[in-house]
Design an enzyme around this catalytic site. Structure first.
Site, PDB file in Angstrom:
ATOM      1  N   LYS A  86       0.814  -1.174  -0.183  1.00 35.82           N
ATOM      2  CA  LYS A  86       0.020  -0.026  -0.152  1.00 35.82           C
ATOM      3  C   LYS A  86       0.960   1.403   0.174  1.00 35.82           C
ATOM      4  O   LYS A  86       0.412   2.339  -0.477  1.00 35.82           O
ATOM      5  CB  LYS A  86      -0.862   0.086   1.405  1.00 35.82           C
ATOM      6  CG  LYS A  86      -2.092  -1.180   1.076  1.00 35.82           C
ATOM      7  CD  LYS A  86      -3.072  -0.649   2.002  1.00 35.82           C
ATOM      8  CE  LYS A  86      -4.308  -1.721   1.671  1.00 35.82           C
ATOM      9  NZ  LYS A  86      -4.063  -3.138   1.524  1.00 35.82           N
ATOM     10  N   GLU A 108     -10.614   6.375   2.311  1.00 31.25           N
ATOM     11  CA  GLU A 108     -11.520   5.430   3.006  1.00 31.25           C
ATOM     12  C   GLU A 108     -10.628   4.404   3.516  1.00 31.25           C
ATOM     13  O   GLU A 108      -9.420   4.156   2.900  1.00 31.25           O
ATOM     14  CB  GLU A 108     -12.381   4.891   1.973  1.00 31.25           C
ATOM     15  CG  GLU A 108     -11.904   3.836   1.025  1.00 31.25           C
ATOM     16  CD  GLU A 108     -10.761   4.019   0.089  1.00 31.25           C
ATOM     17  OE1 GLU A 108     -10.420   5.305  -0.082  1.00 31.25           O
ATOM     18  OE2 GLU A 108     -10.029   3.065  -0.587  1.00 31.25           O
ATOM     19  N   SER A 377       2.427  -9.479  -0.524  1.00 30.84           N
ATOM     20  CA  SER A 377       1.745  -8.182  -0.549  1.00 30.84           C
ATOM     21  C   SER A 377       1.854  -7.653   0.706  1.00 30.84           C
ATOM     22  O   SER A 377       2.084  -6.540   0.782  1.00 30.84           O
ATOM     23  CB  SER A 377       0.156  -8.254  -0.879  1.00 30.84           C
ATOM     24  OG  SER A 377      -0.567  -9.160  -0.160  1.00 30.84           O
TER      25      SER A 377
HETATM   26  C1  LIG Z   1      -5.158  -4.145   1.344  1.00 31.10           C
HETATM   27  C2  LIG Z   1      -4.201  -5.489   1.207  1.00 31.10           C
HETATM   28  C3  LIG Z   1      -4.568  -6.227   0.165  1.00 31.10           C
HETATM   29  C4  LIG Z   1      -5.654  -6.375  -1.016  1.00 31.10           C
HETATM   30  O1  LIG Z   1      -5.640  -4.935  -1.708  1.00 31.10           O
HETATM   31  P1  LIG Z   1      -5.540  -5.134  -3.209  1.00 31.10           P
HETATM   32  O2  LIG Z   1      -5.663  -3.745  -3.722  1.00 31.10           O
HETATM   33  O3  LIG Z   1      -6.076  -6.313  -3.796  1.00 31.10           O
HETATM   34  O4  LIG Z   1      -3.849  -5.431  -3.558  1.00 31.10           O
HETATM   35  C5  LIG Z   1      -3.772  -7.544  -0.194  1.00 31.10           C
HETATM   36  N1  LIG Z   1      -2.758  -7.590   0.781  1.00 31.10           N
HETATM   37  C6  LIG Z   1      -2.358  -6.748   1.786  1.00 31.10           C
HETATM   38  C7  LIG Z   1      -1.484  -7.198   2.550  1.00 31.10           C
HETATM   39  C8  LIG Z   1      -3.113  -5.767   1.750  1.00 31.10           C
HETATM   40  O5  LIG Z   1      -2.879  -4.913   3.012  1.00 31.10           O
END
Ligand SMILES: *Cc1c(COP(=O)(O)O)cnc(C)c1O
Length: 410
Positions: A86, A108, A377
């Site tokens: 993010k 948001e 992620s």
């Molecule tokens: C917010 C989040 C996601 C989901 O968001 P995407 O926009 O689909 O990437 C996935 N993994 C983590 C660790 C997150 O914090």
């Protein structure tokens, strides 16, 4: 010159007329930045000095041996500041906000991760910051609310509707309409009206650009398959953009399969057949809605994948079959997370663990000389309450009960 904002029949910008000038201004700022190499250089400098770019890729040797199939590599977005991909998006939008001469950001947030990332960015840039969060989520995600407030943001609980993410989005747009002169809305994923899906993808594309080069250097070849979890779709679009033109790389998006098939039990918009095409929240995509367009309840163990819509770019890539979509169920997600922690000492977020769960299903069937790449992620520190519950850890429960006693005696 103006981009239509459509990816085949998905996307667009369905916005109130009063916001048109603000969207035009944002589109121009975005397109100008895209054409200006000094912007990207400034962005990379910021990410290299404030976050952890380039993030490495890690060869998961123990998992590879455990499954005995494809070689498993992991792109480490969990090493970003605030613990997830993010940061790539919010820092980019922070630079744009500065370029547009605005002094306030709003956002948001559902689970609170995007709220924490935005509040962090605002602290760094010296912007005022207001975060809209469903009242139900404010109750559920106290640790993230605590950090947002420490970072100087105002957190506004939204009681409309179901008091969750989609209601927070609506409220953020309401704020923007009244404060557009000094305010930028830093939307958190590759959704919403154009230019957000394209702009967020652009910032996140740093993941795929780095990963493509790294895997060739490190593994000596491109991956046969690349996996990413899909909430709104920003980390997936980030990874996938690096391999879009490599036809030999199969791209796999993994959604929240929750408790299993059946409307209300999951948040899979593209892997299952429960979603349909509609226009909501300013854009056209697949939504989990009934035939009257009422948004349906969704379920996932991971708050970050629990959303009714999905990136219009991914909806397009689903229709053209460039990306294959799968859904991972809660129980398999928790098992994949536990295995990764024990075997590799990596702690993938619950969201991320969806991508791991699907990759673990497929890796054993693949050749030993094949390579797969999973996007980690984020990290799971934030998930400790949920994970400890899911694993029914008795010592954690004792700790919480003791803490509660401490407070009630005070
Ligand atoms: C917010 C989040 C996601 C989901 O968001 P995407 O926009 O689909 O990437 C996935 N993994 C983590 C660790 C997150 O914090």
């Amino acid at each position: 010159m103006k981009h239509s904002g459509y990816h085949s029949r998905f996307g667009g910008a369905f916005i109130p007329e009063i916001l048109q000038t603000t969207f035009d201004e944002l589109e121009i700022a975005y397109l100008t930045a895209k054409d200006d190499p000094t912007f990207w250089a400034e962005y990379m400098h910021l990410m290299g000095t404030y976050s952890c770019r380039p993030t490495p890729i890690t060869f998961a040797e123990n998992l590879t041996n455990h499954f005995g199939g494809a070689q498993i590599y992991i792109k480490r977005e969990d090493l970003n500041h605030t613990g997830a991909h993010k940061a790539n998006n919010v820092m980019g939008q922070g630079l744009l906000t500065k370029r547009m001469g605005k002094t306030r950001v709003i956002a948001e947030t559902g689970a609170g991760q995007h709220g924490v990332a935005t509040a962090t960015m605002a602290a760094k840039f010296g912007f005022d910051c207001t975060i809209y969060m469903g009242a139900v989520d404010v109750e559920r995600q106290r640790p993230n609310v605590f950090w947002m407030e420490q970072l100087g943001a105002t957190v506004v609980p939204v009681t409309d509707g179901s008091g969750t993410l989609k209601d927070a989005i609506n409220e953020a747009f309401r704020d923007w309409v009244t404060n557009m002169d000094n305010t930028h809305y830093a939307l958190g994923t590759a959704c919403g009206p154009y230019p957000f899906p394209d702009m967020v993808t652009w910032f996140q594309s740093v993941i795929g650009t780095e990963a493509r080069e790294q895997i060739q250097t490190y593994a000596g070849r491109l991956p046969s398959r690349a996996y990413a979890c899909v909430g709104g779709g920003s980390n997936a679009m980030g990874l996938f953009s690096g391999f879009m033109d490599d036809k030999e790389v199969e791209l796999v998006g993994v959604e929240a399969g929750g408790r299993g098939p059946g409307m209300g039990e999951h948040a899979a918009r593209l892997a299952y057949d429960d979603a349909s095409v509609g226009v909501a929240q300013g854009y056209k995509t697949y939504f989990l809605q009934d035939k009257d367009g009422q948004m349906q309840e969704t379920h996932s163990i991971s708050a970050g994948l629990d959303y009714v819509g999905v990136s219009p770019i991914l909806a397009h890539l689903h229709e053209t079959k460039r990306v294959r979509f799968e859904a991972a169920e809660d129980k398999d997600v928790v098992a994949a997370m536990s295995l990764t922690i024990k075997k590799e000492g990596l702690i993938p977020a619950l969201e991320t663990s969806h991508a791991f769960a699907q990759a673990f299903k497929e890796a054993p069937e693949m050749d030993k000389d094949e390579v797969i790449l999973i996007n980690q992620s984020g990290r799971a520190d934030k998930d400790i309450f949920t994970v400890a519950d899911a694993l029914k850890d008795p010592k954690w429960e004792e700790f919480i009960i003791a803490k509660a006693k401490e407070y009630s005696n005070a």
